[in-house]
Design a protein around this motif. Structure first.
Motif, PDB file in Angstrom:
ATOM      1  N   ILE A 216       0.833  -1.208   0.000  1.00 44.31           N
ATOM      2  CA  ILE A 216       0.000   0.000   0.000  1.00 44.31           C
ATOM      3  C   ILE A 216       0.862   1.249   0.000  1.00 44.31           C
ATOM      4  CG2 ILE A 216      -1.888  -1.143   1.228  1.00 44.31           C
ATOM      5  CD1 ILE A 216      -1.010   0.518   3.718  1.00 44.31           C
ATOM      6  N   ASP A 217       0.249   2.342  -0.406  1.00 47.12           N
ATOM      7  CA  ASP A 217       0.863   3.656  -0.291  1.00 47.12           C
ATOM      8  C   ASP A 217       0.204   4.317   0.918  1.00 47.12           C
ATOM      9  OD1 ASP A 217       1.752   6.260  -0.435  1.00 47.12           O
ATOM     10  OD2 ASP A 217       1.089   6.593  -2.496  1.00 47.12           O
ATOM     11  N   PRO A 218       0.962   4.563   1.997  1.00 53.47           N
ATOM     12  CA  PRO A 218       0.356   5.123   3.200  1.00 53.47           C
ATOM     13  C   PRO A 218      -0.214   6.526   2.996  1.00 53.47           C
ATOM     14  CG  PRO A 218       2.744   5.139   3.377  1.00 53.47           C
ATOM     15  CD  PRO A 218       2.405   4.376   2.138  1.00 53.47           C
ATOM     16  N   ASN A 219       0.216   7.211   1.945  1.00 47.74           N
ATOM     17  CA  ASN A 219      -0.286   8.560   1.691  1.00 47.74           C
ATOM     18  C   ASN A 219      -1.665   8.562   1.044  1.00 47.74           C
ATOM     19  OD1 ASN A 219       2.116   9.773   2.682  1.00 47.74           O
ATOM     20  ND2 ASN A 219       3.112   9.250   0.753  1.00 47.74           N
ATOM     21  N   THR A 220      -2.035   7.454   0.394  1.00 47.42           N
ATOM     22  CA  THR A 220      -3.348   7.401  -0.256  1.00 47.42           C
ATOM     23  C   THR A 220      -4.313   6.447   0.435  1.00 47.42           C
ATOM     24  OG1 THR A 220      -2.570   5.682  -1.788  1.00 47.42           O
ATOM     25  CG2 THR A 220      -2.376   7.969  -2.514  1.00 47.42           C
ATOM     26  N   THR A 221      -3.808   5.618   1.345  1.00 48.54           N
ATOM     27  CA  THR A 221      -4.666   4.693   2.084  1.00 48.54           C
ATOM     28  C   THR A 221      -5.274   5.431   3.274  1.00 48.54           C
ATOM     29  OG1 THR A 221      -3.210   2.863   1.477  1.00 48.54           O
ATOM     30  CG2 THR A 221      -4.747   2.465   3.276  1.00 48.54           C
ATOM     31  N   PRO A 222      -6.593   5.328   3.483  1.00 51.57           N
ATOM     32  CA  PRO A 222      -7.221   6.023   4.609  1.00 51.57           C
ATOM     33  C   PRO A 222      -6.590   5.618   5.951  1.00 51.57           C
ATOM     34  CG  PRO A 222      -8.887   5.158   3.119  1.00 51.57           C
ATOM     35  CD  PRO A 222      -7.572   4.610   2.667  1.00 51.57           C
ATOM     36  N   ASP A 223      -6.400   6.600   6.822  1.00 49.94           N
ATOM     37  CA  ASP A 223      -5.755   6.363   8.109  1.00 49.94           C
ATOM     38  C   ASP A 223      -6.513   5.374   8.998  1.00 49.94           C
ATOM     39  OD1 ASP A 223      -3.666   8.017   7.480  1.00 49.94           O
ATOM     40  OD2 ASP A 223      -4.310   9.679   8.750  1.00 49.94           O
ATOM     41  N   ASN A 224      -7.822   5.276   8.833  1.00 48.57           N
ATOM     42  CA  ASN A 224      -8.606   4.385   9.699  1.00 48.57           C
ATOM     43  C   ASN A 224      -8.677   2.946   9.185  1.00 48.57           C
ATOM     44  OD1 ASN A 224     -10.234   4.967   7.525  1.00 48.57           O
ATOM     45  ND2 ASN A 224     -12.086   5.265   8.741  1.00 48.57           N
ATOM     46  N   THR A 225      -8.000   2.634   8.082  1.00 47.33           N
ATOM     47  CA  THR A 225      -7.955   1.269   7.556  1.00 47.33           C
ATOM     48  C   THR A 225      -7.065   0.426   8.463  1.00 47.33           C
ATOM     49  OG1 THR A 225      -8.164   2.118   5.301  1.00 47.33           O
ATOM     50  CG2 THR A 225      -7.400  -0.154   5.541  1.00 47.33           C
ATOM     51  N   THR A 226      -7.585  -0.727   8.901  1.00 43.31           N
ATOM     52  CA  THR A 226      -6.804  -1.577   9.797  1.00 43.31           C
ATOM     53  C   THR A 226      -5.894  -2.513   8.998  1.00 43.31           C
ATOM     54  OG1 THR A 226      -8.417  -3.368   9.909  1.00 43.31           O
ATOM     55  CG2 THR A 226      -8.647  -1.584  11.530  1.00 43.31           C
ATOM     56  N   VAL A 227      -4.852  -2.962   9.682  1.00 39.27           N
ATOM     57  CA  VAL A 227      -3.926  -3.917   9.079  1.00 39.27           C
ATOM     58  C   VAL A 227      -4.667  -5.212   8.757  1.00 39.27           C
ATOM     59  CG1 VAL A 227      -1.827  -5.256   9.522  1.00 39.27           C
ATOM     60  CG2 VAL A 227      -1.948  -2.891  10.240  1.00 39.27           C
ATOM     61  N   GLY A 228      -5.633  -5.578   9.594  1.00 42.27           N
ATOM     62  CA  GLY A 228      -6.431  -6.780   9.350  1.00 42.27           C
ATOM     63  C   GLY A 228      -7.273  -6.682   8.099  1.00 42.27           C
ATOM     64  N   GLU A 229      -7.777  -5.500   7.787  1.00 39.71           N
ATOM     65  CA  GLU A 229      -8.576  -5.312   6.574  1.00 39.71           C
ATOM     66  C   GLU A 229      -7.719  -5.461   5.318  1.00 39.71           C
ATOM     67  OE1 GLU A 229     -11.995  -2.133   7.925  1.00 39.71           O
ATOM     68  OE2 GLU A 229      -9.978  -1.375   7.566  1.00 39.71           O
ATOM     69  N   ILE A 230      -6.483  -5.051   5.409  1.00 35.76           N
ATOM     70  CA  ILE A 230      -5.580  -5.130   4.263  1.00 35.76           C
ATOM     71  C   ILE A 230      -5.046  -6.546   4.093  1.00 35.76           C
ATOM     72  CG2 ILE A 230      -3.419  -4.273   3.283  1.00 35.76           C
ATOM     73  CD1 ILE A 230      -3.942  -1.676   4.918  1.00 35.76           C
TER      74      ILE A 230
ATOM     75  N   GLY B  58      -5.894  -5.072  14.564  1.00 34.12           N
ATOM     76  CA  GLY B  58      -6.736  -3.913  14.856  1.00 34.12           C
ATOM     77  C   GLY B  58      -6.010  -2.582  14.739  1.00 34.12           C
ATOM     78  N   LEU B  59      -4.700  -2.610  14.567  1.00 37.01           N
ATOM     79  CA  LEU B  59      -3.949  -1.368  14.413  1.00 37.01           C
ATOM     80  C   LEU B  59      -4.216  -0.777  13.028  1.00 37.01           C
ATOM     81  CD1 LEU B  59      -0.564  -2.412  16.052  1.00 37.01           C
ATOM     82  CD2 LEU B  59      -2.394  -1.046  17.044  1.00 37.01           C
ATOM     83  N   THR B  60      -4.224   0.544  12.965  1.00 36.81           N
ATOM     84  CA  THR B  60      -4.585   1.221  11.717  1.00 36.81           C
ATOM     85  C   THR B  60      -3.363   1.804  11.005  1.00 36.81           C
ATOM     86  OG1 THR B  60      -4.917   3.372  12.753  1.00 36.81           O
ATOM     87  CG2 THR B  60      -6.834   1.876  12.685  1.00 36.81           C
ATOM     88  N   VAL B  61      -3.571   2.151   9.749  1.00 38.45           N
ATOM     89  CA  VAL B  61      -2.540   2.803   8.945  1.00 38.45           C
ATOM     90  C   VAL B  61      -2.109   4.102   9.624  1.00 38.45           C
ATOM     91  CG1 VAL B  61      -2.103   3.959   6.735  1.00 38.45           C
ATOM     92  CG2 VAL B  61      -3.259   1.735   6.782  1.00 38.45           C
ATOM     93  N   GLY B  62      -3.077   4.858  10.146  1.00 41.26           N
ATOM     94  CA  GLY B  62      -2.777   6.116  10.836  1.00 41.26           C
ATOM     95  C   GLY B  62      -1.898   5.917  12.055  1.00 41.26           C
ATOM     96  N   MET B  63      -2.133   4.844  12.803  1.00 41.23           N
ATOM     97  CA  MET B  63      -1.317   4.552  13.981  1.00 41.23           C
ATOM     98  C   MET B  63       0.127   4.265  13.578  1.00 41.23           C
ATOM     99  SD  MET B  63      -3.783   2.097  16.216  1.00 41.23           S
ATOM    100  CE  MET B  63      -5.382   2.616  16.765  1.00 41.23           C
ATOM    101  N   PHE B  64       0.308   3.499  12.515  1.00 42.52           N
ATOM    102  CA  PHE B  64       1.661   3.191  12.055  1.00 42.52           C
ATOM    103  C   PHE B  64       2.340   4.409  11.436  1.00 42.52           C
ATOM    104  CE2 PHE B  64       0.363  -1.309  12.373  1.00 42.52           C
ATOM    105  CZ  PHE B  64       1.437  -1.762  13.131  1.00 42.52           C
ATOM    106  N   LYS B  65       1.577   5.291  10.799  1.00 40.52           N
ATOM    107  CA  LYS B  65       2.161   6.517  10.276  1.00 40.52           C
ATOM    108  C   LYS B  65       2.667   7.383  11.430  1.00 40.52           C
ATOM    109  CE  LYS B  65      -0.321   8.641   7.054  1.00 40.52           C
ATOM    110  NZ  LYS B  65      -1.450   9.019   6.170  1.00 40.52           N
ATOM    111  N   ALA B  66       1.889   7.463  12.507  1.00 40.02           N
ATOM    112  CA  ALA B  66       2.311   8.230  13.678  1.00 40.02           C
ATOM    113  C   ALA B  66       3.546   7.596  14.311  1.00 40.02           C
ATOM    114  CB  ALA B  66       1.173   8.311  14.694  1.00 40.02           C
ATOM    115  N   TYR B  67       3.541   6.275  14.419  1.00 39.74           N
ATOM    116  CA  TYR B  67       4.680   5.543  14.988  1.00 39.74           C
ATOM    117  C   TYR B  67       5.930   5.778  14.146  1.00 39.74           C
ATOM    118  CZ  TYR B  67       7.302   1.546  16.886  1.00 39.74           C
ATOM    119  OH  TYR B  67       8.260   0.747  17.470  1.00 39.74           O
TER     120      TYR B  67
END
Length: 124
Positions: A58-72, A101-110
């Motif tokens: 995925i591209d973290p800049n275009t993937t919604p922040d609330n998308t979970t790792v499990g969904e992907i 349950g962790l989201t793209v937004g959480m990993f971007k912040a991390y």
């Protein structure tokens, strides 16, 4: 071996030129990660999060922040690596289901050095 990282093709070719010029029959080439500079820069997990985007495709800049790792979808071997990262850096014991349950937004912040979103996710 945990501080050894993948060597890019162009880097390997540069090293190969040097290795072919020496007289020794057996050689090796490795890139060691500078763990101290990663920790001092305040960017813990940068390497792992960079690999996460690649593994998930995925591209973290275009993937919604609330998308979970499990969904992907997450490869099990990389999930184990993420579990170790969270244990080593944040002292969190995370199950595979919790990790999903962790989201793209959480990993971007991390990735940018903000550990609070992930820590708070497991405290709730």
């Amino acid at each position: 071996m945990t501080s050894v990282r993948k060597q890019r093709v162009l880097s390997a070719i540069d090293v190969l030129d040097k290795l072919l010029a020496i007289q020794y029959p057996i050689v090796t080439s490795q890139l060691k990660e500078d763990i101290m500079s990663t920790q001092l820069s305040g960017k813990v997990g940068v390497r792992v999060v960079g690999e996460l985007w690649s593994v998930l495709g995925i591209d973290p800049n275009t993937t919604p922040d609330n998308t979970t790792v499990g969904e992907i979808g997450l490869e099990s071997l990389f999930a184990i690596q993420l579990q170790h990262e969270l244990k080593d850096q944040l002292d969190l014991n995370v199950s595979l289901n919790q990790l999903k349950g962790l989201t793209v937004g959480m990993f971007k912040a991390y990735d940018s050095g903000n550990q609070e979103l992930i820590v708070n996710h497991f405290k709730a």
